[in-house]
Design a protein around this motif. Structure first.
Motif, mmCIF file in Angstrom:
data_model
loop_
_atom_site.group_PDB
_atom_site.id
_atom_site.type_symbol
_atom_site.label_atom_id
_atom_site.label_comp_id
_atom_site.label_asym_id
_atom_site.label_seq_id
_atom_site.Cartn_x
_atom_site.Cartn_y
_atom_site.Cartn_z
ATOM 1 N N SER A 74 0.855 -1.189 0.000
ATOM 2 C CA SER A 74 0.000 0.000 0.000
ATOM 3 C C SER A 74 0.886 1.233 0.000
ATOM 4 N N GLU A 75 0.396 2.279 -0.625
ATOM 5 C CA GLU A 75 1.151 3.523 -0.694
ATOM 6 C C GLU A 75 0.202 4.707 -0.572
ATOM 7 N N LYS A 76 0.763 5.832 -0.183
ATOM 8 C CA LYS A 76 -0.036 7.047 -0.095
ATOM 9 C C LYS A 76 -0.427 7.481 -1.500
ATOM 10 N N HIS A 77 -1.730 7.569 -1.706
ATOM 11 C CA HIS A 77 -2.230 7.858 -3.046
ATOM 12 C C HIS A 77 -2.734 9.296 -3.190
ATOM 13 N N VAL A 112 -5.318 10.923 4.758
ATOM 14 C CA VAL A 112 -4.446 10.295 3.753
ATOM 15 C C VAL A 112 -5.156 9.070 3.190
ATOM 16 N N TYR A 132 -4.880 5.720 1.068
ATOM 17 C CA TYR A 132 -3.884 4.736 0.628
ATOM 18 C C TYR A 132 -4.440 3.905 -0.525
ATOM 19 N N ARG A 133 -3.551 3.505 -1.386
ATOM 20 C CA ARG A 133 -3.933 2.651 -2.507
ATOM 21 C C ARG A 133 -3.175 1.334 -2.396
ATOM 22 N N GLU A 134 -3.876 0.231 -2.542
ATOM 23 C CA GLU A 134 -3.245 -1.083 -2.504
ATOM 24 C C GLU A 134 -2.904 -1.534 -3.919
#
Length: 238
Positions: free
Chosen positions: A122-125, A196, A198-200
């Protein structure tokens, strides 16, 4: 008298015959030496030392030859071990599955085994700026009216989900832009927050084995290594 004479003659003949037929003793006879023979000379102490030195040199050469043979055999054994040794590596991570699959097909003929390992990350999208949810839809509309009175028009009321009846003020890729938006709304007297999002996504690793040494020019992972992709050594599966 005549008979005696005949007897003596016969006796002499027998003696002469015995002397002729008996072997001749050679015990006291010195045979002459053949011509051209070299004379045997005794070595003095210096010559003996020289002979010993030559013998030691020959033995040293023999030992050195034995050592060289042993070293060559050792080198052959080492090369044999290297040719049978298996090294294991991991190449990745890859975010694009199609690129990973293409690479897998490219290296398959150069490696003894290759497999794909997938992991979810996962990352900050996005950075979402919003006014927290109102108790009901009526209160949300009232808040929207107040925002318009302050010349804030780029927003919308969230109609469903966990954030229902909140007011969205925008999504931003960069945190500095989100902070600027929140500060502007807060300076006008409204409560604004940042959430925030998040996108997986899936990332892929290629685990592969190489038997022996990589042949120069035939296979190199350097051309496949790019930004974010690296080669790592790993323990081989037993």
């Amino acid at each position: 008298m005549r008979i005696l004479l005949v007897f003596i003659v016969i006796l002499n003949l027998l003696y002469a015959g015995w002397q002729y037929l008996s072997p001749v003793g050679v015990g006291g006879v010195i045979l002459p030496m053949a011509e051209g023979l070299k004379v045997l000379e005794l070595l003095d102490e210096g010559d003996v030392d020289e002979v010993k030195s030559i013998e030691e040199s020959l033995q040293s050469v023999k030992d050195e030859k034995t050592d060289i043979t042993a070293d060559l055999q050792l080198d052959e054994n080492i090369e044999q071990i290297k040719s049978e040794q298996v090294s294991c590596f991991t190449l990745g991570p890859f975010k694009d599955k199609s690129i990973m699959q293409q690479l897998r097909e490219s290296i398959a003929e150069y490696v003894t085994d290759v497999s794909v390992r997938k992991r979810q990350e996962s990352e900050k999208h996005r950075y979402w700026v919003y006014v927290p949810a109102m108790p009901d839809r009526k209160q949300a509309k009232l808040m929207a009216k107040k925002l318009r009175q302050k010349k804030i028009n780029d927003f919308y009321i969230v109609l469903s989900g966990e954030a229902k009846n909140s007011i969205s003020l925008g999504h931003f890729r960069e945190p500095k832009h989100a902070n600027r938006r929140m500060k502007k709304v807060a300076d006008l007297g409204f409560k604004a927050e940042i959430n925030v999002i998040y996108r997986e996504y899936d990332i892929y690793w290629l685990d592969y084995q190489v038997k022996g040494k990589e042949e120069g020019g035939e296979f190199s992972v350097d051309e496949y290594i790019s930004d974010g992709v690296s080669q790592l050594m790993r323990e081989c599966d037993s």
